[in-house]
Design an enzyme around this catalytic site. Structure first.
Site, PDB file in Angstrom:
ATOM      1  N   CYS A   1       7.961   0.240  -5.120  1.00  0.00           N
ATOM      2  CA  CYS A   1       6.841   0.502  -4.224  1.00  0.00           C
ATOM      3  C   CYS A   1       6.852  -0.455  -3.033  1.00  0.00           C
ATOM      4  O   CYS A   1       7.439  -1.540  -3.075  1.00  0.00           O
ATOM      5  CB  CYS A   1       5.522   0.432  -4.975  1.00  0.00           C
ATOM      6  SG  CYS A   1       4.811  -1.214  -5.139  1.00  0.00           S
TER       7      CYS A   1
ATOM      8  N   SER B   1      -1.310  -7.430  -8.465  1.00  0.00           N
ATOM      9  CA  SER B   1      -2.525  -7.170  -9.240  1.00  0.00           C
ATOM     10  C   SER B   1      -3.461  -8.380  -9.267  1.00  0.00           C
ATOM     11  O   SER B   1      -4.327  -8.486 -10.131  1.00  0.00           O
ATOM     12  CB  SER B   1      -2.158  -6.758 -10.669  1.00  0.00           C
ATOM     13  OG  SER B   1      -1.291  -7.704 -11.259  1.00  0.00           O
TER      14      SER B   1
ATOM     15  N   SER C   1       2.801  -9.320 -15.856  1.00  0.00           N
ATOM     16  CA  SER C   1       2.915  -8.647 -14.561  1.00  0.00           C
ATOM     17  C   SER C   1       4.364  -8.694 -14.106  1.00  0.00           C
ATOM     18  O   SER C   1       4.870  -9.746 -13.695  1.00  0.00           O
ATOM     19  CB  SER C   1       2.013  -9.324 -13.518  1.00  0.00           C
ATOM     20  OG  SER C   1       2.326  -8.888 -12.219  1.00  0.00           O
TER      21      SER C   1
ATOM     22  N   ASN D   1       5.891  -7.540 -11.455  1.00  0.00           N
ATOM     23  CA  ASN D   1       6.159  -7.926 -10.068  1.00  0.00           C
ATOM     24  C   ASN D   1       5.881  -9.404  -9.823  1.00  0.00           C
ATOM     25  O   ASN D   1       6.532 -10.022  -8.985  1.00  0.00           O
ATOM     26  CB  ASN D   1       5.380  -7.023  -9.094  1.00  0.00           C
ATOM     27  CG  ASN D   1       3.909  -7.327  -9.029  1.00  0.00           C
ATOM     28  OD1 ASN D   1       3.452  -8.150  -8.249  1.00  0.00           O
ATOM     29  ND2 ASN D   1       3.124  -6.656  -9.864  1.00  0.00           N
TER      30      ASN D   1
ATOM     31  N   GLU E   1       4.751   1.461 -17.685  1.00  0.00           N
ATOM     32  CA  GLU E   1       5.191   2.400 -16.656  1.00  0.00           C
ATOM     33  C   GLU E   1       6.464   3.124 -17.080  1.00  0.00           C
ATOM     34  O   GLU E   1       6.593   4.346 -16.888  1.00  0.00           O
ATOM     35  CB  GLU E   1       5.421   1.675 -15.327  1.00  0.00           C
ATOM     36  CG  GLU E   1       5.837   2.619 -14.211  1.00  0.00           C
ATOM     37  CD  GLU E   1       6.204   1.918 -12.923  1.00  0.00           C
ATOM     38  OE1 GLU E   1       7.073   2.442 -12.196  1.00  0.00           O
ATOM     39  OE2 GLU E   1       5.634   0.848 -12.629  1.00  0.00           O
TER      40      GLU E   1
ATOM     41  N   CYS F   1      -2.447  -4.594  -4.091  1.00  0.00           N
ATOM     42  CA  CYS F   1      -1.881  -3.462  -3.375  1.00  0.00           C
ATOM     43  C   CYS F   1      -2.861  -2.294  -3.469  1.00  0.00           C
ATOM     44  O   CYS F   1      -3.873  -2.355  -4.175  1.00  0.00           O
ATOM     45  CB  CYS F   1      -0.539  -3.069  -3.988  1.00  0.00           C
ATOM     46  SG  CYS F   1      -0.676  -2.466  -5.691  1.00  0.00           S
TER      47      CYS F   1
ATOM     48  N   HIS G   1      -0.501   2.007 -14.466  1.00  0.00           N
ATOM     49  CA  HIS G   1       0.912   2.115 -14.797  1.00  0.00           C
ATOM     50  C   HIS G   1       1.313   3.518 -15.230  1.00  0.00           C
ATOM     51  O   HIS G   1       2.502   3.809 -15.345  1.00  0.00           O
ATOM     52  CB  HIS G   1       1.261   1.119 -15.907  1.00  0.00           C
ATOM     53  CG  HIS G   1       0.804  -0.259 -15.602  1.00  0.00           C
ATOM     54  ND1 HIS G   1      -0.312  -0.825 -16.201  1.00  0.00           N
ATOM     55  CD2 HIS G   1       1.256  -1.186 -14.725  1.00  0.00           C
ATOM     56  CE1 HIS G   1      -0.498  -2.047 -15.715  1.00  0.00           C
ATOM     57  NE2 HIS G   1       0.435  -2.281 -14.827  1.00  0.00           N
TER      58      HIS G   1
ATOM     59  N   HIS H   1       7.773  -1.549 -21.116  1.00  0.00           N
ATOM     60  CA  HIS H   1       6.741  -1.606 -20.081  1.00  0.00           C
ATOM     61  C   HIS H   1       6.009  -0.267 -20.040  1.00  0.00           C
ATOM     62  O   HIS H   1       6.623   0.795 -20.135  1.00  0.00           O
ATOM     63  CB  HIS H   1       7.388  -1.912 -18.726  1.00  0.00           C
ATOM     64  CG  HIS H   1       6.416  -2.249 -17.646  1.00  0.00           C
ATOM     65  ND1 HIS H   1       5.680  -1.289 -16.984  1.00  0.00           N
ATOM     66  CD2 HIS H   1       6.059  -3.439 -17.106  1.00  0.00           C
ATOM     67  CE1 HIS H   1       4.913  -1.876 -16.070  1.00  0.00           C
ATOM     68  NE2 HIS H   1       5.128  -3.181 -16.139  1.00  0.00           N
TER      69      HIS H   1
ATOM     70  N   CYS I   1      -1.287   4.828 -10.394  1.00  0.00           N
ATOM     71  CA  CYS I   1      -0.937   4.628  -8.994  1.00  0.00           C
ATOM     72  C   CYS I   1      -0.189   5.862  -8.491  1.00  0.00           C
ATOM     73  O   CYS I   1       0.749   6.333  -9.151  1.00  0.00           O
ATOM     74  CB  CYS I   1      -0.061   3.386  -8.838  1.00  0.00           C
ATOM     75  SG  CYS I   1       0.595   3.174  -7.165  1.00  0.00           S
TER      76      CYS I   1
END
Length: 353
Positions: free
Chosen positions: A222, A295, A250, A252, A154, A40, A102, A152, A124
């Site tokens: 996102c 990623s 990861s 996602n 983030e 992304c 993150h 996590h 990001c």
């Protein structure tokens, strides 16, 4: 002063095994290739940021945590001179340090400044948006229910923007038990890489308990996470097997496996490398869905397709559900080259699927 690199829990190189065999099945074999998939805009920006920092300032360049959650990307950047550390206190005073995609909390930024580090923020921009929402709602004295995975990076970074106002909601089930002080001043925010369906179920349960629950001003999950989930939903309905390329940490990528199973795939597995595909997964399989997390570089997907071709899956049908052309500007420290000229890659620059 030596600085220890992060010890990654999975192999850094693909393991060797015999090529997959082309065993006949009833009907024609095919691959359903999801699109969009892979990198992304935020990941692209972060990886280029480390590469540019190495070009501009020379090795080593330090990176707090993994720049993105992909073992292959991290290993390649290590080979170029990046050193991955857990915390900024492991970085020599005055050195360059890159904050990962993150995001980090204000406490990490302050700690880096106290050590005289030359920080480059590769967070990001979509994560930064959530940080700003947290700051704004905390300033207005809202209680923030942050939907996300405890631990996590983030989530830690977002919660760190307003620690006295944030409660983490880790699952739909936790929505049934979370307590708030004032039900009239509650807002939900979310980690950007979650399952859309599960997040909406969590919000539904929260709203059942707190009818005045406020929504974020725009989607926190996102665009790339949503697009990859939409694509795999369409693929899964016709797939006997789904292979998701992506690393175990990861979020996602892991969600893509879950979504594939929820939407009809008979089986779904996550792999870092093509060599991890097991022959037994292909028993009786006519259609294989393939996708990758946000990623994951495209080269890893192509290696999976090459391996599947040896097993007879040569007919590739692309299942495209969206077009992506978004790019983000690089961190301000990297938009010019060493001569002061604007760098050609100041707005990213890789072509993505």
């Amino acid at each position: 002063m030596s600085t220890p690199a992060i010890h990654l829990p999975v192999p850094r190189v693909p393991r060797r095994r015999e090529r997959l065999q082309d065993i006949p099945v009833a009907g024609a074999k095919r691959v359903l290739l999801a699109s969009p998939r892979g990198y992304c805009a935020g990941v692209d920006r972060a990886v280029i940021a480390v590469e540019k920092a190495l070009d501009r300032f020379g090795a080593p360049v330090y990176v707090r945590k993994q720049i993105v959650h992909n073992i292959h990307v991290v290993t390649e950047l290590e080979a170029k001179g990046a050193i991955f550390v857990e915390e900024v206190d492991e970085v020599p005073p005055g050195a360059h340090v890159v904050f990962s995609a993150h995001g980090v909390s204000p406490a990490v930024v302050e700690s880096a400044a106290d050590r005289g580090l030359q920080a480059i923020d590769a967070t990001c921009p979509l994560v930064t948006k959530v940080h700003r929402e947290a700051v704004r709602f905390a300033r207005d004295d809202f209680e923030i229910l942050l939907i996300g995975h405890l631990g996590h990076e983030e989530v830690e970074g977002t919660a760190g923007e307003a620690p006295d106002h944030v409660t983490i909601v880790n699952s739909p089930e936790e929505a049934d038990t979370v307590q708030v002080k004032d039900p009239s001043k509650v807002v939900w925010l979310s980690q950007t890489t979650l399952s859309v369906d599960e997040t909406m179920e969590t919000v539904r349960r929260l709203r059942d308990r707190f009818p005045e629950l406020h929504d974020p001003p725009s989607d926190d999950i996102c665009y790339a996470t949503q697009n990859r989930q939409v694509a795999i939903k369409k693929v899964a309905t016709d797939a006997d097997l789904v292979i998701v390329v992506g690393s175990a940490n990861s979020s996602n990528s892991v969600r893509l496996v879950e979504v594939a199973l929820e939407y009809g795939a008979k089986a779904a597995y996550r792999v870092d490398y093509a060599d991890e595909i097991e022959q037994a997964w292909l028993d009786g399989v006519r259609s294989v869905g393939v996708t990758s997390g946000a990623s994951v570089p495209e080269v890893l997907v192509q290696q999976v397709l090459e391996d599947l071709a040896h097993a007879g899956y040569r007919d590739i049908e692309e299942v495209r559900t969206a077009e992506e052309d978004l790019m983000f500007s690089l961190p301000k420290e990297l938009r010019q080259d060493s001569t002061g000229q604007r760098d050609a890659r100041a707005r990213g620059g890789r072509v993505r699927s």
